[in-house]
Design a protein around this motif. Structure first.
Motif, PDB file in Angstrom:
ATOM      1  N   LEU A  70       5.586  -1.366   8.378  1.00  0.00           N
ATOM      2  CA  LEU A  70       5.037  -0.029   8.232  1.00  0.00           C
ATOM      3  C   LEU A  70       6.146   0.993   8.035  1.00  0.00           C
ATOM      4  O   LEU A  70       7.222   0.874   8.629  1.00  0.00           O
ATOM      5  N   MET A 123       0.845  -1.188   0.000  1.00  0.00           N
ATOM      6  CA  MET A 123       0.000   0.000   0.000  1.00  0.00           C
ATOM      7  C   MET A 123       0.885   1.244   0.000  1.00  0.00           C
ATOM      8  O   MET A 123       1.842   1.322   0.764  1.00  0.00           O
ATOM      9  N   GLU A 125      -2.538   5.528   0.108  1.00  0.00           N
ATOM     10  CA  GLU A 125      -3.551   4.508   0.395  1.00  0.00           C
ATOM     11  C   GLU A 125      -3.639   4.223   1.889  1.00  0.00           C
ATOM     12  O   GLU A 125      -4.717   3.940   2.405  1.00  0.00           O
ATOM     13  N   VAL A 126      -2.519   4.301   2.594  1.00  0.00           N
ATOM     14  CA  VAL A 126      -2.522   4.064   4.040  1.00  0.00           C
ATOM     15  C   VAL A 126      -3.311   5.161   4.757  1.00  0.00           C
ATOM     16  O   VAL A 126      -4.046   4.883   5.711  1.00  0.00           O
ATOM     17  N   THR A 127      -3.192   6.383   4.278  1.00  0.00           N
ATOM     18  CA  THR A 127      -3.879   7.493   4.941  1.00  0.00           C
ATOM     19  C   THR A 127      -5.379   7.523   4.644  1.00  0.00           C
ATOM     20  O   THR A 127      -6.121   8.240   5.307  1.00  0.00           O
ATOM     21  N   GLY A 169       3.854   2.713   2.069  1.00  0.00           N
ATOM     22  CA  GLY A 169       3.618   3.039   3.468  1.00  0.00           C
ATOM     23  C   GLY A 169       3.361   1.820   4.305  1.00  0.00           C
ATOM     24  O   GLY A 169       3.502   1.850   5.523  1.00  0.00           O
ATOM     25  N   LEU A 170       2.989   0.712   3.657  1.00  0.00           N
ATOM     26  CA  LEU A 170       2.676  -0.516   4.383  1.00  0.00           C
ATOM     27  C   LEU A 170       2.887  -1.703   3.459  1.00  0.00           C
ATOM     28  O   LEU A 170       2.530  -1.640   2.284  1.00  0.00           O
ATOM     29  N   TYR A 203      -3.959   0.468  11.642  1.00  0.00           N
ATOM     30  CA  TYR A 203      -3.278  -0.714  11.114  1.00  0.00           C
ATOM     31  C   TYR A 203      -2.531  -1.447  12.229  1.00  0.00           C
ATOM     32  O   TYR A 203      -2.524  -2.671  12.269  1.00  0.00           O
ATOM     33  N   PHE A 205      -7.252  -4.426   3.844  1.00  0.00           N
ATOM     34  CA  PHE A 205      -6.157  -4.803   4.741  1.00  0.00           C
ATOM     35  C   PHE A 205      -6.606  -5.922   5.677  1.00  0.00           C
ATOM     36  O   PHE A 205      -5.890  -6.911   5.869  1.00  0.00           O
ATOM     37  N   ASP A 241      -2.351   8.009  11.313  1.00  0.00           N
ATOM     38  CA  ASP A 241      -2.753   7.199  10.158  1.00  0.00           C
ATOM     39  C   ASP A 241      -2.324   5.741  10.318  1.00  0.00           C
ATOM     40  O   ASP A 241      -2.968   4.838   9.778  1.00  0.00           O
ATOM     41  N   LEU A 242      -1.232   5.491  11.027  1.00  0.00           N
ATOM     42  CA  LEU A 242      -0.765   4.118  11.237  1.00  0.00           C
ATOM     43  C   LEU A 242      -1.527   3.403  12.350  1.00  0.00           C
ATOM     44  O   LEU A 242      -1.594   2.177  12.362  1.00  0.00           O
TER      45      LEU A 242
END
Length: 151
Positions: free
Chosen positions: A69, A41, A45-47, A108-109, A81, A55, A77-78
């Motif tokens: 990550l 991602m 896309e992570v945000t 980002g991931l 997840y 996910f 934002d993390l």
């Protein structure tokens, strides 16, 4: 060129570190190889919170994988997840080295295995494309001749 003795090689590795295999690939995939990645991602896309469901689907299907990550992503934002990875008892790692990207198009991931799995596609947008809303069927327009005849 003559081969280095084991002692010279050991000294070289001690001074400069062990040479990495495919360092650009490892840098792009947050320290792992492409062949081990199941889902990738981007930071953008992570945000986006709408991407939590894909996910969850991915980590539910692969409970023995790990989540890597990018530490340059905002912690707010993390957090979802990290929470989901903990709830599913997955190992996770946060990589904050300066070699990892900070742009929206950088990763980002990553959900990865500890061995080669060679999955394709791995990009979130290709593996879990957004579902388009169903468009209502347009009524069929009658021609003036059908209207004239009363059909």
């Amino acid at each position: 060129m003559a081969e280095k003795s084991q002692m010279e090689q050991h000294l070289q590795n001690s001074v400069y570190g062990t040479p990495k295999i495919n360092p650009d690939e490892q840098r792009h995939y947050l320290g792992t190889f492409r062949e081990r990645v199941s889902l990738a991602m981007t930071i953008a896309e992570v945000t986006d919170r709408d991407n939590l469901n894909p996910f969850i689907t991915e980590i539910s299907a692969h409970p023995d994988y790990q989540v890597i990550l990018n530490g340059h992503v905002d912690q707010a934002d993390l957090a979802p997840y990290l929470k989901l990875a903990s709830q599913h008892n997955l190992k996770f790692t946060i990589r904050q080295d300066i070699i990892y990207g900070v742009n929206d198009s950088d990763l980002g991931l990553v959900v990865a295995s500890d061995h080669a799995i060679d999955q394709s596609p791995i990009a979130l947008s290709k593996k879990y494309p957004p579902k388009s809303p169903a468009t209502p069927a347009q009524p069929v327009k009658k021609s003036w001749f059908d209207k004239l005849l009363g059909h």
